[in-house]
Write an enzyme that holds these catalytic residues in place. Structure first.
Site, PDB file in Angstrom:
ATOM      1  N   ASN A 100     -20.974  10.051  -8.033  1.00 45.59           N
ATOM      2  CA  ASN A 100     -19.609   9.763  -7.610  1.00 45.59           C
ATOM      3  C   ASN A 100     -19.704   8.681  -6.544  1.00 45.59           C
ATOM      4  O   ASN A 100     -20.553   8.775  -5.657  1.00 45.59           O
ATOM      5  CB  ASN A 100     -18.974  11.042  -7.040  1.00 45.59           C
ATOM      6  CG  ASN A 100     -17.611  10.798  -6.447  1.00 45.59           C
ATOM      7  OD1 ASN A 100     -16.907   9.872  -6.838  1.00 45.59           O
ATOM      8  ND2 ASN A 100     -17.237  11.635  -5.491  1.00 45.59           N
ATOM      9  N   GLU A 454       8.675   1.546   3.019  1.00 43.23           N
ATOM     10  CA  GLU A 454       7.805   2.564   2.412  1.00 43.23           C
ATOM     11  C   GLU A 454       8.048   3.930   3.087  1.00 43.23           C
ATOM     12  O   GLU A 454       8.079   4.962   2.416  1.00 43.23           O
ATOM     13  CB  GLU A 454       6.334   2.119   2.545  1.00 43.23           C
ATOM     14  CG  GLU A 454       5.297   3.108   2.052  1.00 43.23           C
ATOM     15  CD  GLU A 454       5.422   3.511   0.584  1.00 43.23           C
ATOM     16  OE1 GLU A 454       6.242   2.930  -0.149  1.00 43.23           O
ATOM     17  OE2 GLU A 454       4.731   4.452   0.191  1.00 43.23           O
ATOM     18  N   HIS A 477      24.605  -6.926  10.879  1.00 44.96           N
ATOM     19  CA  HIS A 477      25.371  -7.526   9.786  1.00 44.96           C
ATOM     20  C   HIS A 477      26.016  -6.471   8.890  1.00 44.96           C
ATOM     21  O   HIS A 477      26.421  -6.773   7.771  1.00 44.96           O
ATOM     22  CB  HIS A 477      24.475  -8.465   8.963  1.00 44.96           C
ATOM     23  CG  HIS A 477      23.930  -9.598   9.766  1.00 44.96           C
ATOM     24  ND1 HIS A 477      24.723 -10.629  10.224  1.00 44.96           N
ATOM     25  CD2 HIS A 477      22.684  -9.833  10.261  1.00 44.96           C
ATOM     26  CE1 HIS A 477      23.987 -11.472  10.931  1.00 44.96           C
ATOM     27  NE2 HIS A 477      22.747 -11.001  10.981  1.00 44.96           N
ATOM     28  N   LYS A 575       5.126  10.946 -11.971  1.00 48.44           N
ATOM     29  CA  LYS A 575       4.060  10.144 -11.365  1.00 48.44           C
ATOM     30  C   LYS A 575       3.953   8.783 -12.061  1.00 48.44           C
ATOM     31  O   LYS A 575       3.740   7.768 -11.420  1.00 48.44           O
ATOM     32  CB  LYS A 575       2.727  10.902 -11.482  1.00 48.44           C
ATOM     33  CG  LYS A 575       1.567  10.211 -10.819  1.00 48.44           C
ATOM     34  CD  LYS A 575       1.676  10.288  -9.309  1.00 48.44           C
ATOM     35  CE  LYS A 575       0.635   9.473  -8.589  1.00 48.44           C
ATOM     36  NZ  LYS A 575       1.040   9.185  -7.202  1.00 48.44           N
TER      37      LYS A 575
HETATM   38  C1  AGP Z   1       6.020   6.209  -4.837  1.00 53.02           C
HETATM   39  O1  AGP Z   1       5.842   7.267  -3.986  1.00 53.02           O
HETATM   40  C2  AGP Z   1       6.640   6.518  -6.116  1.00 53.02           C
HETATM   41  N1  AGP Z   1       6.138   7.651  -6.742  1.00 53.02           N
HETATM   42  C3  AGP Z   1       6.995   5.346  -7.022  1.00 53.02           C
HETATM   43  O2  AGP Z   1       7.844   4.520  -6.299  1.00 53.02           O
HETATM   44  C4  AGP Z   1       5.842   4.486  -7.591  1.00 53.02           C
HETATM   45  O3  AGP Z   1       5.245   3.768  -6.573  1.00 53.02           O
HETATM   46  C5  AGP Z   1       6.412   3.560  -8.675  1.00 53.02           C
HETATM   47  O4  AGP Z   1       6.945   4.326  -9.722  1.00 53.02           O
HETATM   48  C6  AGP Z   1       5.394   2.591  -9.208  1.00 53.02           C
HETATM   49  O5  AGP Z   1       4.336   3.234  -9.829  1.00 53.02           O
HETATM   50  P1  AGP Z   1       3.024   2.453 -10.226  1.00 53.02           P
HETATM   51  O6  AGP Z   1       2.403   1.957  -8.981  1.00 53.02           O
HETATM   52  O7  AGP Z   1       2.195   3.455 -10.960  1.00 53.02           O
HETATM   53  O8  AGP Z   1       3.452   1.311 -11.124  1.00 53.02           O
END
Ligand code: AGP
Length: 580
Positions: A100, A454, A477, A575
């Site tokens: 690893n 972020e 603004h 995800k």
């Molecule tokens: C971030 O916390 C999110 N889960 C989401 O914004 C993510 O970053 C976005 O869907 C992009 O995914 P990717 O980097 O796999 O393309």
């Protein structure tokens, strides 16, 4: 990041390895394999695929023998396939091993070994280690000496477990990759993580960098690289399996936040050379990404324009085809942790049709964008299970900084993150004050603005609170009308060239009764806010994103869990977003 397990004792090794691998699947799942020693011959079974299918189709548990090693892979060198799966062996089968980590000088070593007559079948850095040990065994009658000599020739990170055809022993080594020994009664284990050994023993010995262990039926010899014996206390762990998979943390998200010290290091070892060559040939760069990856893109744009003096745009991938006009002069830089985000795939396709060249930055070897881009950089962050991107964000940044500052020693990033992680407990109390608010604002300027974005994204996605980020100068603004008594405003004000103006913004929101939380390492500004979160100071202000993002990740994590939510699985989100 991959999962490693090893066993030596009286029981059937294959059953123990199979059970251990199942519990390590969260560390990697593109291919699986085991090797079991039986009467001076090694039974090696491996294949591409998820643990369940591979272990049953190859009938892992039918392998006989009392010593063996196993591995679940998360590809870093070479696509997922049987050839690249671990364990790796020399053609003669005298040395079989699992690994690893990332061996940075593997190409040089491979060339040297080829010139000595070695032949290779995989694209991995790991196979090189097996050959190296075998080569060094020719000139060293003592296997341990050959093992140590080989380790000294490696640069990069590793956790290694080697099995030799002629010896009933496991040779184990660790450097910048996790490895824990498990001590049973006349049986011994080693694994990347405790879950693999839960139920077999409660006594563990975590190895330190530079330590070597030789495991045999008689016991464990632990030593340093000069063969000096190492004595240390064992630890007793009584976790249940679920807790163990999360490394003792209640959620994967927290585990992944805490992992960043190591994941950035692996990312800093990423091979960026051929991508850099392509980047250097272009003056017009379109960065495309979504969500967290888009925020990494904003930082990349800033650095490309201010440091490399290149013209860069960063465009949300789903908007790219409407707003951009790529051509053969354009270099598209696609950032996607998963490499499977449909919006990114479509915009990359669009750019390629217009003749643009492309680079992909991703965490997943073999993912769709790697097959489309001219060059790919793998960030080597290991699997991220929590839906909220945490360690992959800092890994994206680490690679981006390496591209912009290829000659610079960036190891300081790891130290900044390690220091920032120490403030974990302090962040809890700030989270408490935000639990029941309707809206939370984040403000920053320059490089802190993408980090403010972020921070807001993290908070909204896992705590379901409305959170919005603005450049500090933009409040007046419009958004300032939303600030009233008790509204939380998180002010990112590191000690850089934005500090003066951020002080103005802080006063602006405080005058309207905001509950202001300032993230700063500037004593002057600290006293002006309702509360202040410590930020690790950096010598170069360009590195502030690394010290600002960690407290914001903790903040969102604690707000989410204090609201009784599961941060690993936020509602309505996936995800990997494979639809447009
Ligand atoms: C971030 O916390 C999110 N889960 C989401 O914004 C993510 O970053 C976005 O869907 C992009 O995914 P990717 O980097 O796999 O393309």
């Amino acid at each position: 990041m991959c999962g490693i397990v090893g066993y030596i004792g009286k029981s059937n090794a294959s059953e123990i390895l199979t059970e251990g691998l199942k519990r390590l699947e969260y560390r990697g799942y593109d291919s699986v394999g085991i090797a079991v020693l039986n009467n001076n011959s090694i039974d090696l079974r491996k294949e591409k695929g998820m643990f369940n299918e591979v272990s049953s189709s190859l009938n892992f548990v039918s392998a006989e023998g009392n010593a063996g090693i196993g591995h679940t892979r998360w590809a870093t060198h070479g696509v997922p396939c049987k050839r690249n799966a671990h364990p790796h062996s020399t053609p003669e089968g005298d040395v079989v091993l699992v690994h690893n980590g990332v061996i940075e000088n593997f190409s040089e070593l491979k060339q040297e070994l080829i010139s000595k007559g070695h032949t290779f079948e995989s694209d991995t850095d790991t196979e090189v280690i097996a050959h190296l040990i075998s080569e060094n065994m020719k000139s060293n009658s003592d296997t341990l000496d050959a093992f140590i000599k080989s380790l000294k020739q490696l640069s990069g990170s590793y956790a290694i477990v080697a099995l030799l055809k002629k010896e009933n022993k496991l040779y184990v080594a660790k450097k910048n990759s996790p490895l824990v020994l498990g001590l049973g009664e006349n049986e011994y284990f080693c694994a990347s993580d405790i879950p693999a050994m839960i139920g077999k023993t409660k006594t563990f010995l975590p190895m330190k960098d530079g330590e070597i262990a030789v495991l045999s039926g008689e016991g464990v010899l632990l030593m340093d690289m000069d063969k000096n014996g190492v004595k240390k206390e064992t630890i007793e762990v009584d976790w249940d399996i679920e807790k163990a998979e999360k490394g003792g943390y209640p959620h994967f998200m927290l585990k992944e936040i805490m992992e960043q010290e190591h994941s950035v290091q692996d990312s800093l070892s990423a091979d960026v050379s051929s991508a850099l060559e392509l980047l250097n040939k272009h003056e017009k760069i379109d960065i495309i990404a979504c969500g967290t990856s888009y925020h990494a893109g904003l930082i990349f744009k800033y650095l490309l324009e201010t440091r490399l003096k290149k013209k860069a745009d960063v465009i949300i991938a789903s908007e790219y085809s409407y707003s951009a006009s790529p051509d053969s002069e354009t270099l598209v830089f696609a950032i996607s942790q998963s490499g499977e985000t449909a919006d990114v795939i479509q915009s990359l396709k669009f750019a390629k049709e217009k003749g643009a060249k492309s680079i992909a930055l991703t965490n997943i070897v073999g993912s769709s964008i790697t097959r489309m881009a001219d060059k790919t950089i793998f960030m080597n962050a290991g699997p991220e299970i929590g839906v909220a991107a945490t360690k992959t964000f800092t890994s994206q940044l680490a690679v981006i900084y390496k591209l912009v500052f290829p000659e610079r020693d960036l190891s300081i990033i790891k130290k900044i993150i390690a220091e920032s992680l120490k403030n974990k407990e302090k962040i809890k109390e700030y989270a408490e004050n935000m639990l029941n608010k309707n809206s939370i604002f984040f403000i920053g300027r320059g490089l802190s603005y993408p980090i403010a974005r972020e921070g807001a994204l993290k908070l909204k996605e896992i705590s379901y609170l409305h959170a919005e980020a603005y450049p500090g100068g933009e409040l007046k603004h419009g958004p300032l009308s939303l600030i009233e008594e008790g509204v939380p405003v998180v002010v990112l004000s590191p000690n850089d060239n934005t500090a003066g103006k951020m002080m103005g913004n802080l006063k602006e929101v405080s005058a309207r009764g905001a509950y202001s939380v300032v993230l700063t390492d500037n004593k002057q500004i600290e006293g002006q806010a309702s509360a202040s979160i410590p930020v690790v100071s950096v010598d170069d202000p360009l590195l502030y994103p690394f010290s600002l993002i960690i407290p914001l990740q903790f903040l969102s994590y604690y707000v989410s869990t204090m609201r009784g939510l599961d941060p690993d699985k936020p509602r309505n989100l996936a995800k990997s977003v494979t639809v447009e």
